[in-house]
Scaffold this active site. Sequence first.
Site, PDB file in Angstrom:
ATOM      1  N   ALA A   1     -29.197 -16.515  44.535  1.00 40.36           N
ATOM      2  CA  ALA A   1     -30.240 -17.435  44.986  1.00 40.36           C
ATOM      3  C   ALA A   1     -31.335 -17.525  43.944  1.00 40.36           C
ATOM      4  O   ALA A   1     -31.560 -16.585  43.170  1.00 40.36           O
ATOM      5  CB  ALA A   1     -30.825 -16.985  46.324  1.00 40.36           C
ATOM      6  N   ASP A   2     -32.019 -18.673  43.934  1.00 41.20           N
ATOM      7  CA  ASP A   2     -33.171 -18.831  43.063  1.00 41.20           C
ATOM      8  C   ASP A   2     -34.167 -19.781  43.713  1.00 41.20           C
ATOM      9  O   ASP A   2     -33.762 -20.786  44.314  1.00 41.20           O
ATOM     10  CB  ASP A   2     -32.773 -19.372  41.695  1.00 41.20           C
ATOM     11  CG  ASP A   2     -33.910 -19.221  40.697  1.00 41.20           C
ATOM     12  OD1 ASP A   2     -34.147 -18.083  40.246  1.00 41.20           O
ATOM     13  OD2 ASP A   2     -34.580 -20.221  40.392  1.00 41.20           O
ATOM     14  N   THR A   3     -35.436 -19.441  43.603  1.00 41.38           N
ATOM     15  CA  THR A   3     -36.505 -20.253  44.189  1.00 41.38           C
ATOM     16  C   THR A   3     -37.399 -20.802  43.089  1.00 41.38           C
ATOM     17  O   THR A   3     -37.837 -20.049  42.214  1.00 41.38           O
ATOM     18  CB  THR A   3     -37.335 -19.422  45.179  1.00 41.38           C
ATOM     19  OG1 THR A   3     -36.482 -18.958  46.232  1.00 41.38           O
ATOM     20  CG2 THR A   3     -38.460 -20.257  45.789  1.00 41.38           C
TER      21      THR A   3
END
Length: 206
Positions: free
Chosen positions: A79-81
């Site tokens: 995941a990456d934000t």
Amino acid sequence: MTNARSMETSPLLVLASASPRRQALLAQIGITPDRVDPADLDETPHPRELPRPYALRLAIDKARLVAARTPEAALVIGADTVVAVGRRILPKAEDRATARRCLNLLSGRRHHVLTAVAVEPSAAWTAGRAATRVVESHVTFSRLTDYQIEALLDAGDWEGKAGGYALQGHAAAFIRQIGGSASGVIGLPLFETAQLLRGQKGAWVR
């Protein structure tokens, strides 16, 4: 909601992130990864790279990197934000000066938060399939005074956060509006992540 995975019939679940926020969010829906294996990639954006493809690229790269080095049958979550103002990608705040610049930019403005999630099976789990989701939310800050910005910086929960703030931290007192996924803003959109896991044969989520 309970974790329905059986250790006898399903692969391992690996989280490609050391983020305690993502682990806590998974625990909120009854999921505990069997292993936490941070990918530790270079997260520098490519020249002229836009926020959405940047977030998706990093999530996929994290999941693929960890899946490639996992010898057991496993499904890896990456995941990456990304916090963005228009096409501008804001950095993760590693120092007070960077956090101050981000908060000054976000003050009184609406910005976007994009969180990409990717699941990738290891080579040993041939029944798994790669899949992705990108969730876009928007957040609006009230106008911040210099004193309020310094108080947020003193609180310290900006460290390592994209855009220099944490929704679950002191900045919540100045966030006027959120549209979209609150868990996505924190770091992992739970509905979409659960959907990705339901789509696998491992059945981690009922």
